[in-house]
Scaffold this motif. Structure first.
Motif, PDB file in Angstrom:
ATOM      1  N   ALA A 162       0.843  -1.198   0.000  1.00  0.00           N
ATOM      2  CA  ALA A 162       0.000   0.000   0.000  1.00  0.00           C
ATOM      3  C   ALA A 162       0.876   1.245   0.000  1.00  0.00           C
ATOM      4  N   GLY A 163       0.554   2.164  -0.890  1.00  0.00           N
ATOM      5  CA  GLY A 163       1.255   3.443  -0.947  1.00  0.00           C
ATOM      6  C   GLY A 163       0.357   4.543  -0.419  1.00  0.00           C
ATOM      7  N   LEU A 164       0.851   5.320   0.539  1.00  0.00           N
ATOM      8  CA  LEU A 164       0.031   6.323   1.217  1.00  0.00           C
ATOM      9  C   LEU A 164       0.413   7.735   0.789  1.00  0.00           C
ATOM     10  N   GLN A 165      -0.585   8.616   0.805  1.00  0.00           N
ATOM     11  CA  GLN A 165      -0.326  10.027   0.536  1.00  0.00           C
ATOM     12  C   GLN A 165       0.392  10.690   1.704  1.00  0.00           C
ATOM     13  N   THR A 166       0.141  10.178   2.915  1.00  0.00           N
ATOM     14  CA  THR A 166       0.726  10.761   4.117  1.00  0.00           C
ATOM     15  C   THR A 166       0.812   9.708   5.208  1.00  0.00           C
ATOM     16  N   MET A 167       1.746   9.892   6.129  1.00  0.00           N
ATOM     17  CA  MET A 167       1.862   8.998   7.278  1.00  0.00           C
ATOM     18  C   MET A 167       0.965   9.424   8.443  1.00  0.00           C
ATOM     19  N   GLU A 168       0.304  10.574   8.309  1.00  0.00           N
ATOM     20  CA  GLU A 168      -0.400  11.158   9.446  1.00  0.00           C
ATOM     21  C   GLU A 168      -1.462  10.224  10.027  1.00  0.00           C
ATOM     22  N   TYR A 169      -2.265   9.609   9.179  1.00  0.00           N
ATOM     23  CA  TYR A 169      -3.350   8.759   9.688  1.00  0.00           C
ATOM     24  C   TYR A 169      -2.796   7.502  10.359  1.00  0.00           C
ATOM     25  N   LEU A 170      -1.736   6.945   9.792  1.00  0.00           N
ATOM     26  CA  LEU A 170      -1.113   5.773  10.397  1.00  0.00           C
ATOM     27  C   LEU A 170      -0.475   6.142  11.727  1.00  0.00           C
ATOM     28  N   ARG A 171       0.109   7.337  11.803  1.00  0.00           N
ATOM     29  CA  ARG A 171       0.693   7.800  13.063  1.00  0.00           C
ATOM     30  C   ARG A 171      -0.377   7.906  14.139  1.00  0.00           C
ATOM     31  N   ARG A 172      -1.531   8.469  13.766  1.00  0.00           N
ATOM     32  CA  ARG A 172      -2.624   8.610  14.726  1.00  0.00           C
ATOM     33  C   ARG A 172      -3.090   7.254  15.249  1.00  0.00           C
ATOM     34  N   SER A 173      -3.090   6.270  14.374  1.00  0.00           N
ATOM     35  CA  SER A 173      -3.643   4.966  14.737  1.00  0.00           C
ATOM     36  C   SER A 173      -2.829   4.259  15.809  1.00  0.00           C
ATOM     37  N   GLY A 174      -1.507   4.518  15.832  1.00  0.00           N
ATOM     38  CA  GLY A 174      -0.637   3.850  16.781  1.00  0.00           C
ATOM     39  C   GLY A 174      -0.453   2.370  16.493  1.00  0.00           C
ATOM     40  N   ARG A 175      -0.845   1.913  15.282  1.00  0.00           N
ATOM     41  CA  ARG A 175      -0.802   0.490  14.967  1.00  0.00           C
ATOM     42  C   ARG A 175       0.591   0.000  14.582  1.00  0.00           C
ATOM     43  N   VAL A 176       1.512   0.933  14.259  1.00  0.00           N
ATOM     44  CA  VAL A 176       2.867   0.515  13.889  1.00  0.00           C
ATOM     45  C   VAL A 176       3.865   1.312  14.714  1.00  0.00           C
ATOM     46  N   SER A 177       4.721   0.615  15.413  1.00  0.00           N
ATOM     47  CA  SER A 177       5.621   1.276  16.351  1.00  0.00           C
ATOM     48  C   SER A 177       6.600   2.206  15.659  1.00  0.00           C
ATOM     49  N   THR A 180       6.065   6.209  14.962  1.00  0.00           N
ATOM     50  CA  THR A 180       6.254   7.278  15.930  1.00  0.00           C
ATOM     51  C   THR A 180       7.717   7.718  16.013  1.00  0.00           C
ATOM     52  N   ALA A 181       8.602   6.994  15.367  1.00  0.00           N
ATOM     53  CA  ALA A 181      10.032   7.313  15.422  1.00  0.00           C
ATOM     54  C   ALA A 181      10.400   8.228  14.265  1.00  0.00           C
ATOM     55  N   GLY A 182      11.022   9.369  14.600  1.00  0.00           N
ATOM     56  CA  GLY A 182      11.440  10.297  13.554  1.00  0.00           C
ATOM     57  C   GLY A 182      10.278  10.765  12.701  1.00  0.00           C
ATOM     58  N   ILE A 183       9.148  11.014  13.329  1.00  0.00           N
ATOM     59  CA  ILE A 183       7.948  11.295  12.556  1.00  0.00           C
ATOM     60  C   ILE A 183       8.091  12.560  11.728  1.00  0.00           C
ATOM     61  N   GLY A 184       8.834  13.505  12.203  1.00  0.00           N
ATOM     62  CA  GLY A 184       9.010  14.733  11.440  1.00  0.00           C
ATOM     63  C   GLY A 184       9.607  14.458  10.074  1.00  0.00           C
ATOM     64  N   ALA A 185      10.602  13.585  10.022  1.00  0.00           N
ATOM     65  CA  ALA A 185      11.210  13.236   8.743  1.00  0.00           C
ATOM     66  C   ALA A 185      10.285  12.366   7.904  1.00  0.00           C
ATOM     67  N   LEU A 186       9.599  11.454   8.553  1.00  0.00           N
ATOM     68  CA  LEU A 186       8.745  10.524   7.812  1.00  0.00           C
ATOM     69  C   LEU A 186       7.604  11.240   7.104  1.00  0.00           C
ATOM     70  N   LEU A 187       7.116  12.300   7.714  1.00  0.00           N
ATOM     71  CA  LEU A 187       5.990  12.996   7.115  1.00  0.00           C
ATOM     72  C   LEU A 187       6.359  13.685   5.806  1.00  0.00           C
ATOM     73  N   GLN A 188       7.630  13.797   5.506  1.00  0.00           N
ATOM     74  CA  GLN A 188       8.069  14.416   4.261  1.00  0.00           C
ATOM     75  C   GLN A 188       8.172  13.420   3.112  1.00  0.00           C
ATOM     76  N   ILE A 189       7.951  12.161   3.359  1.00  0.00           N
ATOM     77  CA  ILE A 189       8.075  11.151   2.317  1.00  0.00           C
ATOM     78  C   ILE A 189       6.752  10.421   2.126  1.00  0.00           C
ATOM     79  N   LYS A 190       6.697   9.664   1.032  1.00  0.00           N
ATOM     80  CA  LYS A 190       5.527   8.846   0.740  1.00  0.00           C
ATOM     81  C   LYS A 190       5.904   7.390   0.989  1.00  0.00           C
ATOM     82  N   PRO A 191       5.320   6.758   1.995  1.00  0.00           N
ATOM     83  CA  PRO A 191       5.717   5.395   2.316  1.00  0.00           C
ATOM     84  C   PRO A 191       4.969   4.359   1.475  1.00  0.00           C
ATOM     85  N   VAL A 192       5.663   3.286   1.152  1.00  0.00           N
ATOM     86  CA  VAL A 192       5.033   2.099   0.583  1.00  0.00           C
ATOM     87  C   VAL A 192       5.174   0.998   1.621  1.00  0.00           C
TER      88      VAL A 192
END
Length: 285
Positions: A162-177, A180-192
């Motif tokens: 799955a490719g996401l437009q943003t990590m924000e919703y996944l961060r809110r969910s707390g479903r993946v540890s 929450t690490a380095g979230i500032g940097a992660l929010l600048q990329i598109k995760p697959v």
């Protein structure tokens, strides 16, 4: 061997199309979306997927999800069992949801020789294809052992990216540890992401969403030749069609394009794309 009538029960994260559900008489127990002090069954009736994704960015507070109650599960399982010799239950990954436990409790009153509970270890059509292919084998053979073996084989050879437009919703969910690490940097990329064995894994990180599609094509090709393929989207039908077209050379004739259920979409947000592949290798292992 005695031919047995086998029925399947799964949960609403499966993303199996209504046509396939009807064709194979598959029972789906809905999970729930909670927002605006109300609880909505994720049954395709109480929530419009398009409307949900359109409104999701502005929902305050953010919606949450909940597993079905054991009572809901019990009713669905016993209804399926009334019309079958054996019920096979396949659920969203137990590591990611309480749904597995709810269905386990719901099946507790059935004799052990009439029910099989399987942890799907992933979500969406990653559990949907094992259920559908399992149902095909059940209808052809009436063999419980062979059907269960098929479900497990397909599960092992299915991959959900799955490719996401943003990590924000996944961060809110707390479903993946790791979210929450380095979230500032992660929010600048598109995760697959790869969802496998009950884990949500960062498979790739790219700078633009166009590159997300490139990565999904690359990952899908890595599992070819394919027995089944689903292209998933969250309010991104145009992107899904483009992705399907780019996979035309490996896509089986019965490839499906479908919208992701709101239960999953709550945690990934709108705009995303995904693929679920089932390699032909499941038939030879």
């Amino acid at each position: 061997m005695t031919f047995k009538k086998i029925r399947f029960v799964t949960d609403s994260t499966c993303d199996i199309t209504p046509e396939l559900l009807a064709k194979h008489n598959i029972t789906v127990v809905p999970c729930y979306i909670n927002y605006d002090n109300k609880s909505f069954a994720d049954d395709g009736k109480q929530l419009s997927r398009e409307e949900f994704y359109t409104n999701l960015p502005s929902m305050r507070p953010a919606p949450t999800t909940a597993a079905p109650s054991p009572g809901d599960c019990k009713s669905a399982i016993e209804s399926a069992a009334a019309d079958a010799d054996h019920v096979i239950i396949v659920t969203v990954a137990s590591k990611l949801s309480g749904t597995y436990n709810a269905l386990r409790l719901g099946a507790a009153d059935l004799p052990p020789d009439r029910v099989t509970l399987i942890d799907g270890e992933t979500m969406s059509m990653g559990i949907g294809w094992p259920v559908v292919i399992g149902a095909e084998v059940a209808e052809a053979t009436g063999d419980v052992e062979k059907t269960v073996e098929t479900v497990k084989k397909v599960r092992e050879h299915a991959h959900l990216y799955a490719g996401l437009q943003t990590m924000e919703y996944l961060r809110r969910s707390g479903r993946v540890s790791w979210a929450t690490a380095g979230i500032g940097a992660l929010l600048q990329i598109k995760p697959v992401l790869l969802v496998k064995n009950g884990e949500v894994i960062s498979a790739s990180r790219v700078r633009t969403f166009a590159r997300v599609t490139d990565e999904l094509v690359r990952f899908a090709n890595s599992h070819a030749p394919l027995d089944r393929l689903t292209v998933l989207h969250a309010l991104n039908p145009e992107g899904a069609v483009e992705l399907r077209n780019r996979l035309a050379d490996i896509a089986p004739a019965d490839t499906i394009i479908t919208s992701i259920t709101p239960t999953i979409g709550t945690h990934i947000g709108p705009g995303g794309l995904g693929v679920v592949t089932v390699s032909k290798s499941w038939r030879t292992t």
